[in-house]
Design a protein around this motif. Structure first.
Motif, mmCIF file in Angstrom:
data_model
loop_
_atom_site.group_PDB
_atom_site.id
_atom_site.type_symbol
_atom_site.label_atom_id
_atom_site.label_comp_id
_atom_site.label_asym_id
_atom_site.label_seq_id
_atom_site.Cartn_x
_atom_site.Cartn_y
_atom_site.Cartn_z
ATOM 1 N N ILE A 155 0.858 -1.198 0.000
ATOM 2 C CA ILE A 155 0.000 0.000 0.000
ATOM 3 C C ILE A 155 0.891 1.245 0.000
ATOM 4 O O ILE A 155 1.762 1.397 0.862
ATOM 5 N N ASP A 156 0.659 2.115 -0.975
ATOM 6 C CA ASP A 156 1.412 3.385 -1.042
ATOM 7 C C ASP A 156 0.623 4.433 -0.251
ATOM 8 O O ASP A 156 -0.377 4.976 -0.724
ATOM 9 N N PHE A 157 1.103 4.712 0.969
ATOM 10 C CA PHE A 157 0.370 5.597 1.878
ATOM 11 C C PHE A 157 0.271 7.022 1.330
ATOM 12 O O PHE A 157 -0.713 7.725 1.546
ATOM 13 N N SER A 158 1.303 7.446 0.576
ATOM 14 C CA SER A 158 1.307 8.836 0.083
ATOM 15 C C SER A 158 0.123 9.071 -0.863
ATOM 16 O O SER A 158 -0.392 10.187 -0.942
ATOM 17 N N LEU A 159 -0.328 8.019 -1.552
ATOM 18 C CA LEU A 159 -1.462 8.194 -2.468
ATOM 19 C C LEU A 159 -2.793 8.268 -1.705
ATOM 20 O O LEU A 159 -3.780 8.789 -2.200
ATOM 21 N N LEU A 160 -2.780 7.734 -0.488
ATOM 22 C CA LEU A 160 -4.002 7.775 0.317
ATOM 23 C C LEU A 160 -4.228 9.176 0.876
ATOM 24 O O LEU A 160 -5.345 9.689 0.902
ATOM 25 N N VAL A 161 -3.143 9.803 1.324
ATOM 26 C CA VAL A 161 -3.315 11.107 1.979
ATOM 27 C C VAL A 161 -2.985 12.298 1.078
ATOM 28 O O VAL A 161 -3.440 13.410 1.328
ATOM 29 N N GLY A 162 -2.219 12.062 0.000
ATOM 30 C CA GLY A 162 -1.818 13.203 -0.811
ATOM 31 C C GLY A 162 -2.070 13.009 -2.301
ATOM 32 O O GLY A 162 -1.643 13.838 -3.111
ATOM 33 N N GLY A 163 -2.741 11.921 -2.669
ATOM 34 C CA GLY A 163 -2.963 11.644 -4.087
ATOM 35 C C GLY A 163 -4.236 12.318 -4.597
ATOM 36 O O GLY A 163 -4.916 13.025 -3.863
ATOM 37 N N THR A 164 -4.556 12.081 -5.845
ATOM 38 C CA THR A 164 -5.804 12.599 -6.408
ATOM 39 C C THR A 164 -6.964 11.784 -5.827
ATOM 40 O O THR A 164 -6.747 10.717 -5.244
ATOM 41 N N ALA A 165 -8.198 12.279 -6.030
ATOM 42 C CA ALA A 165 -9.376 11.567 -5.507
ATOM 43 C C ALA A 165 -9.416 10.146 -6.078
ATOM 44 O O ALA A 165 -9.744 9.184 -5.387
ATOM 45 N N LYS A 166 -9.031 10.035 -7.355
ATOM 46 C CA LYS A 166 -9.076 8.727 -8.005
ATOM 47 C C LYS A 166 -8.042 7.774 -7.376
ATOM 48 O O LYS A 166 -8.330 6.598 -7.120
ATOM 49 N N GLN A 167 -6.852 8.343 -7.116
ATOM 50 C CA GLN A 167 -5.805 7.506 -6.507
ATOM 51 C C GLN A 167 -6.226 7.051 -5.100
ATOM 52 O O GLN A 167 -6.038 5.899 -4.718
ATOM 53 N N ARG A 168 -6.840 7.985 -4.347
ATOM 54 C CA ARG A 168 -7.292 7.644 -2.998
ATOM 55 C C ARG A 168 -8.346 6.510 -3.043
ATOM 56 O O ARG A 168 -8.266 5.548 -2.291
ATOM 57 N N THR A 169 -9.278 6.644 -3.977
ATOM 58 C CA THR A 169 -10.311 5.606 -4.109
ATOM 59 C C THR A 169 -9.682 4.250 -4.425
ATOM 60 O O THR A 169 -10.081 3.227 -3.881
ATOM 61 N N GLN A 170 -8.666 4.285 -5.289
ATOM 62 C CA GLN A 170 -7.988 3.030 -5.648
ATOM 63 C C GLN A 170 -7.297 2.405 -4.433
ATOM 64 O O GLN A 170 -7.385 1.198 -4.196
ATOM 65 N N VAL A 171 -6.616 3.275 -3.637
ATOM 66 C CA VAL A 171 -5.909 2.740 -2.457
ATOM 67 C C VAL A 171 -6.923 2.153 -1.464
ATOM 68 O O VAL A 171 -6.679 1.098 -0.861
ATOM 69 N N ILE A 172 -8.073 2.825 -1.319
ATOM 70 C CA ILE A 172 -9.104 2.303 -0.400
ATOM 71 C C ILE A 172 -9.569 0.913 -0.861
ATOM 72 O O ILE A 172 -9.708 -0.008 -0.063
ATOM 73 N N GLN A 173 -9.736 0.797 -2.158
ATOM 74 C CA GLN A 173 -10.134 -0.524 -2.706
ATOM 75 C C GLN A 173 -9.053 -1.573 -2.441
ATOM 76 O O GLN A 173 -9.344 -2.698 -2.049
ATOM 77 N N ASP A 174 -7.779 -1.168 -2.671
ATOM 78 C CA ASP A 174 -6.666 -2.107 -2.456
ATOM 79 C C ASP A 174 -6.589 -2.528 -0.981
ATOM 80 O O ASP A 174 -6.305 -3.684 -0.674
#
Ligand SMILES: O=C(O)CCC(=O)C(=O)O
Ligand SMILES: [Fe+2]
Length: 456
Positions: A155-174
């Protein structure tokens, strides 16, 4: 004894003259003091109604077992209608477990050494073979026999807190997938400075390197004491010993620290804060992955007062590592556990009925799901079983920070995940009681959670 039990005439109490009423009240006072028991006559409840109520209850017991099933094994506080047998079968199972473990503790003591910690034994160089009390491996305890070589989810934490909305949604799914399929993942780009991680590992090593008499004041403490040092898991109940020394420190909501070594307090306050913030972000995302509203999380878990503990595990080199374990197969009691290694591997997690040997990437955290997450998610995200192995050549240290709900929280499955009553999968339990039972009994895979599970 053949005594008549006291009789209270309710009609006098409710409708009698003031003097008669005062007499009944006085009688009630004496009776409550001397007996705590009395019979009420002329009570005004119609005989017909009393008979009908008795008949109605008998009618309920006479229903077929599957008609009564809907009300079976419910939560004692949350459920308004409960049907069952005995008093509370799940608490009775827990008492039985405590009783069994007290018998285990009463067994003859394990051979005593002149050494009190594994570190002392290992440093002495006295041992060429493993003392038999450390032989804890065998088909009963080893769990899966096969080992898999699989990559754990990253899990890339930086995409969860600092990524685009789309990236955040993807990390949540992952994250949802990792919790569902593994109960385990590795976190990279988490933002906790490498220097802080190293300083924390060094501070813990500094603690273990102190003289035994300096660590002594934290030995043999109650499991709810905020600072504990010891060996194995819990030597007053362990049937066998494990090849590990530990330091356990409660760091939230109240922060504690051993007085020495110097710098430990400052480093651990910073480390605890940074890892707690990261864990809370991960929990928020995991909550969302369950399609639960972010606002409901605080109410369900009371994370502002969350419980956090730091555990440093020391596994010195062992003469016959294949015969023993640092920690036997178990799940962790909290919501999420964040683990950092000193560059030496040894953690195995259970995945699809096999062991997976975890190889952590430099500068990463290993995260696993705990028992409270399994309960609150109503079993959607199971706590993962894992164990620590030891080796012959190098000292391994793992630094664990575990975050749970508030200790006063009675953790129950999130109501939004229990659409129909029969879907309720766990009884609730106050987290403090859960923690105490888990730590005060032999570590046996998921034994405590198994007692709360409603459909085995
Ligand atoms: O040292 C490890 O790899 C595992 C430690 C662990 O499972 C624990 O402290 O609960
Ligand atoms: Fe663990």
């Amino acid at each position: 004894m053949n005594e008549e039990i006291p009789v209270i005439d309710f009609s006098t109490l409710a409708g009698g003259a003031a003097e008669e009423r005062a007499q009944v009240i006085h009688h009630l006072e004496t009776v409550s003091h001397d007996w705590g028991f009395f019979m009420v006559v002329s009570n005004g409840v119609p005989k017909r109604l009393m008979d009908e109520m008795l008949d109605a209850c008998e009618g309920f017991f006479n229903l077929s077992e599957d008609e009564k099933q809907v009300y079976n094994v419910k939560h004692v506080l949350v459920d308004p209608v409960r049907f069952g047998t005995s008093l509370n079968t799940s608490m009775e199972k827990i008492s039985k477990l405590c009783f069994i473990s007290s018998l285990m503790a009463a067994q003859p003591l394990l051979p005593l050494f002149k050494y009190s910690t594994i570190k002392e034994i290992s440093d002495s160089g006295d041992l060429s073979s493993l003392p038999s009390c450390y032989s804890c491996r065998g088909p009963d305890i080893d769990g899966p026999t096969e080992t898999l070589e699989e990559e754990v989810p990253i899990i890339d934490f930086s995409l969860l807190v600092g990524g685009t909305a789309k990236q955040r949604t993807q990390v949540i799914q992952d994250l949802g997938k990792a919790c569902r399929d593994w109960g385990f993942f590795m976190v990279v780009n988490h933002g906790v400075p490498k220097s802080l991680m190293e300083a924390m590992l060094n501070a813990c090593m500094g603690f273990f390197n102190m003289r035994e008499d300096e660590k002594q004041e934290y030995n043999e403490k109650h499991v709810l004491d905020p600072i504990r040092h010891g060996t194995s898991f819990n030597t007053s109940v362990d049937k066998v010993r494990y090849w590990r020394d530990y330091l356990k420190v409660f760091v939230h909501p109240d922060f504690h620290s051993p007085a020495k070594p110097s710098g430990f307090r400052e480093i651990s306050v910073e480390y605890a804060t940074r890892t707690r913030e990261m864990t809370k972000e991960l929990l928020k995302a995991i909550w969302e992955s369950l399609e639960l509203k972010p606002d409901d999380m605080e109410e369900a878990l009371d994370l502002n007062s969350c419980f956090q503990i730091l555990v440093a595990n020391l596994y010195p080199p062992c003469p016959q590592p294949e015969l023993t374990l640092g920690i036997p197969p178990h799940s962790d009691h909290g919501l999420l556990t964040v683990l950092l290694e000193n560059g030496v591997n040894g953690l195995k997690v259970e995945h699809n009925g096999k062991w997976v040997h975890v190889k952590s990437l430099p500068n990463s955290f290993l995260v696993n799901t705990g028992d409270q997450l399994e309960i609150v998610s109503n079993g959607k995200y199971k706590s993962v079983v894992h164990q620590a192995e030891v080796n012959a050549s190098s000292t391994r240290m793992s630094l664990v920070t575990l975050v749970g709900p508030s200790l006063d929280n009675v953790v129950v499955p999130a109501p939004q995940l229990v659409k129909h009553k029969h879907q309720l999968a766990y009884n609730g339990m106050k987290y403090r009681d859960f923690l105490e039972h888990q730590q005060a009994n032999p570590l046996l895979v998921k034994s405590l959670l198994d007692l709360l599970r409603l459909h085995n």
